[in-house]
Design a protein around this motif. Sequence first.
Motif, PDB file in Angstrom:
ATOM      1  N   SER A   1      33.659  19.458  79.614  1.00  0.00           N
ATOM      2  CA  SER A   1      33.363  19.870  80.799  1.00  0.00           C
ATOM      3  C   SER A   1      34.125  21.063  81.523  1.00  0.00           C
ATOM      4  CB  SER A   1      33.451  18.608  81.664  1.00  0.00           C
ATOM      5  OG  SER A   1      33.327  18.726  82.932  1.00  0.00           O
ATOM      6  N   ILE A   2      35.392  20.955  81.195  1.00  0.00           N
ATOM      7  CA  ILE A   2      36.471  21.879  81.603  1.00  0.00           C
ATOM      8  C   ILE A   2      35.976  23.357  81.141  1.00  0.00           C
ATOM      9  CG2 ILE A   2      38.747  22.707  81.717  1.00  0.00           C
ATOM     10  CD1 ILE A   2      39.404  19.772  81.379  1.00  0.00           C
ATOM     11  N   LEU A   3      35.650  23.455  79.861  1.00  0.00           N
ATOM     12  CA  LEU A   3      35.386  24.782  79.116  1.00  0.00           C
ATOM     13  C   LEU A   3      33.939  25.354  79.721  1.00  0.00           C
ATOM     14  CD1 LEU A   3      36.441  24.135  75.498  1.00  0.00           C
ATOM     15  CD2 LEU A   3      37.611  25.616  77.111  1.00  0.00           C
ATOM     16  N   PHE A   4      33.101  24.453  79.624  1.00  0.00           N
ATOM     17  CA  PHE A   4      31.658  25.033  79.850  1.00  0.00           C
ATOM     18  C   PHE A   4      31.108  24.547  81.329  1.00  0.00           C
ATOM     19  CE2 PHE A   4      32.219  24.856  75.432  1.00  0.00           C
ATOM     20  CZ  PHE A   4      31.988  26.124  75.049  1.00  0.00           C
ATOM     21  N   GLY A   5      31.719  23.577  82.027  1.00  0.00           N
ATOM     22  CA  GLY A   5      31.207  23.125  83.438  1.00  0.00           C
ATOM     23  C   GLY A   5      30.034  22.018  83.189  1.00  0.00           C
ATOM     24  N   ASN A   6      30.279  21.141  84.075  1.00  0.00           N
ATOM     25  CA  ASN A   6      29.176  20.321  84.094  1.00  0.00           C
ATOM     26  C   ASN A   6      28.768  19.704  85.759  1.00  0.00           C
ATOM     27  OD1 ASN A   6      27.338  18.042  83.748  1.00  0.00           O
ATOM     28  ND2 ASN A   6      28.820  16.688  82.789  1.00  0.00           N
ATOM     29  N   VAL A   7      27.970  20.691  86.489  1.00  0.00           N
ATOM     30  CA  VAL A   7      27.612  20.565  87.782  1.00  0.00           C
ATOM     31  C   VAL A   7      26.697  19.508  88.050  1.00  0.00           C
ATOM     32  CG1 VAL A   7      25.403  21.988  87.381  1.00  0.00           C
ATOM     33  CG2 VAL A   7      26.642  21.997  89.688  1.00  0.00           C
TER      34      VAL A   7
ATOM     35  N   VAL B   1      28.879  16.135  89.268  1.00  0.00           N
ATOM     36  CA  VAL B   1      29.737  16.195  90.339  1.00  0.00           C
ATOM     37  C   VAL B   1      29.619  14.954  91.307  1.00  0.00           C
ATOM     38  CG1 VAL B   1      30.144  17.299  92.587  1.00  0.00           C
ATOM     39  CG2 VAL B   1      29.598  18.714  90.689  1.00  0.00           C
ATOM     40  N   SER B   2      30.655  14.026  91.413  1.00  0.00           N
ATOM     41  CA  SER B   2      30.647  12.946  92.121  1.00  0.00           C
ATOM     42  C   SER B   2      30.791  13.218  93.635  1.00  0.00           C
ATOM     43  CB  SER B   2      32.111  12.106  91.930  1.00  0.00           C
ATOM     44  OG  SER B   2      33.161  12.853  92.280  1.00  0.00           O
ATOM     45  N   PRO B   3      30.412  12.165  94.578  1.00  0.00           N
ATOM     46  CA  PRO B   3      30.592  12.455  96.016  1.00  0.00           C
ATOM     47  C   PRO B   3      31.891  12.845  96.267  1.00  0.00           C
ATOM     48  CG  PRO B   3      29.275  10.456  95.571  1.00  0.00           C
ATOM     49  CD  PRO B   3      29.881  11.007  94.145  1.00  0.00           C
ATOM     50  N   ARG B   4      32.734  12.367  95.651  1.00  0.00           N
ATOM     51  CA  ARG B   4      34.291  12.804  96.119  1.00  0.00           C
ATOM     52  C   ARG B   4      34.515  14.180  95.776  1.00  0.00           C
ATOM     53  NH1 ARG B   4      39.794   9.312  94.184  1.00  0.00           N
ATOM     54  NH2 ARG B   4      41.139  10.617  95.298  1.00  0.00           N
ATOM     55  N   MET B   5      34.189  14.562  94.613  1.00  0.00           N
ATOM     56  CA  MET B   5      34.232  15.867  94.032  1.00  0.00           C
ATOM     57  C   MET B   5      33.690  16.956  95.160  1.00  0.00           C
ATOM     58  SD  MET B   5      35.733  18.136  92.262  1.00  0.00           S
ATOM     59  CE  MET B   5      36.474  17.256  90.961  1.00  0.00           C
TER      60      MET B   5
ATOM     61  N   ALA C   1      39.192  29.968  94.321  1.00  0.00           N
ATOM     62  CA  ALA C   1      37.891  30.076  93.874  1.00  0.00           C
ATOM     63  C   ALA C   1      37.626  29.936  92.578  1.00  0.00           C
ATOM     64  CB  ALA C   1      37.244  31.657  94.419  1.00  0.00           C
ATOM     65  N   VAL C   2      38.694  30.450  91.810  1.00  0.00           N
ATOM     66  CA  VAL C   2      38.658  30.114  90.220  1.00  0.00           C
ATOM     67  C   VAL C   2      38.501  28.587  89.906  1.00  0.00           C
ATOM     68  CG1 VAL C   2      39.630  30.488  87.984  1.00  0.00           C
ATOM     69  CG2 VAL C   2      39.399  32.343  89.583  1.00  0.00           C
ATOM     70  N   ALA C   3      39.374  27.731  90.484  1.00  0.00           N
ATOM     71  CA  ALA C   3      39.387  26.690  90.204  1.00  0.00           C
ATOM     72  C   ALA C   3      38.161  25.840  90.576  1.00  0.00           C
ATOM     73  CB  ALA C   3      40.622  25.779  91.063  1.00  0.00           C
ATOM     74  N   GLN C   4      37.577  26.188  91.677  1.00  0.00           N
ATOM     75  CA  GLN C   4      36.119  25.751  92.087  1.00  0.00           C
ATOM     76  C   GLN C   4      35.066  26.099  91.109  1.00  0.00           C
ATOM     77  OE1 GLN C   4      35.881  27.246  96.506  1.00  0.00           O
ATOM     78  NE2 GLN C   4      35.257  25.320  96.694  1.00  0.00           N
ATOM     79  N   SER C   5      35.216  27.424  90.864  1.00  0.00           N
ATOM     80  CA  SER C   5      34.120  27.825  89.777  1.00  0.00           C
ATOM     81  C   SER C   5      33.923  27.063  88.598  1.00  0.00           C
ATOM     82  CB  SER C   5      34.388  29.364  89.565  1.00  0.00           C
ATOM     83  OG  SER C   5      33.898  30.148  90.977  1.00  0.00           O
ATOM     84  N   VAL C   6      35.113  26.990  88.022  1.00  0.00           N
ATOM     85  CA  VAL C   6      35.238  26.158  86.927  1.00  0.00           C
ATOM     86  C   VAL C   6      34.615  24.897  86.932  1.00  0.00           C
ATOM     87  CG1 VAL C   6      37.108  24.881  85.204  1.00  0.00           C
ATOM     88  CG2 VAL C   6      37.419  27.331  85.940  1.00  0.00           C
ATOM     89  N   GLN C   7      34.594  24.212  87.935  1.00  0.00           N
ATOM     90  CA  GLN C   7      33.947  22.887  88.043  1.00  0.00           C
ATOM     91  C   GLN C   7      32.435  23.017  87.759  1.00  0.00           C
ATOM     92  OE1 GLN C   7      36.056  20.499  88.444  1.00  0.00           O
ATOM     93  NE2 GLN C   7      37.396  22.048  88.624  1.00  0.00           N
ATOM     94  N   ILE C   8      31.895  24.229  88.090  1.00  0.00           N
ATOM     95  CA  ILE C   8      30.489  24.451  87.904  1.00  0.00           C
ATOM     96  C   ILE C   8      30.060  25.033  86.691  1.00  0.00           C
ATOM     97  CG2 ILE C   8      28.448  25.385  89.108  1.00  0.00           C
ATOM     98  CD1 ILE C   8      29.854  23.310  90.520  1.00  0.00           C
TER      99      ILE C   8
END
Length: 271
Positions: free
Chosen positions: A123-129, A132-136, A189-196
């Motif tokens: 998930s960290i390497l390739f993202g997993n949009v 995404v949980s409600p808290r995230m 912005a990078v930390a956010q984008s990694v989540q996606i």
Amino acid sequence: MSNASIITTMLSYDFVLRAFAASGIVAVVAGVVGWFLVVRGQTFAGHALSHVGFAGATGAALVGAPPLTGMLAFTLLAGAAMGLLAERISGRDVAIGIVLALALGFGLLFLSLNRSTTLQATSILFGNVLAVSPRMLVTLAVLGVIALAALAFLSRPLLFATLQPELAEARGVSPRLVGVLFLVVAALAVAQSVQIVGVLLVFALMVGPPATAQLLTTRVLPGIALSSAFAVAAAWLGIVIAWYTDWPTGFAIVAVSSLAYFAALALRRRR
């Protein structure tokens, strides 16, 4: 089943609605921040921050902390350090590359010490949009507001220092301080984008849409608006394509972003 009914079916799931909301928030921030990264010639910095963030996320998981916490801590520190050392590291791509490889190596080391995080590592390497949980989602929204507010505060001196650094310094604007603060915002912005889209595909949102926008216009406000619009379109179309095809969402987002860039490049060459 018609296209309209498929879309309706998609939107009946809460996790899909969260995916659209999260990717939209992140894409807007990535599009705005990425526009400045491209204009300032610091796209490699975004790539560097994503690798450092990988080490931070895996290190946090190793000690039982949320990966996003570690990623934010590492990227914010790295962004500030890169801003402070901007003059010294300018043009030293080999040294930066070695640091990136070292950061990725530490990430792999932390993964090997914590064998229960294989799915989390993917998930960290390739993202997993779609996960995404409600808290995230709330966290991403808060980080997005902070990043955009900070960039709005910095925008005038940042443009001044980017386009006319000598004149800006003569007028009392510190290009170094502005550069440090901007890279801290870029780290958010990078930390956010990694989540996606993940560490390895962060260019899909941080560089592709801004580069596409700058092929179409050289004006500041239209360029920033186009960059964000392209980023949101890539993220949302990527989710729809992934739903239709069962392909990885990160790949679909990258594909849309890349196709848009090549289309804009072809259009510019025909003019």
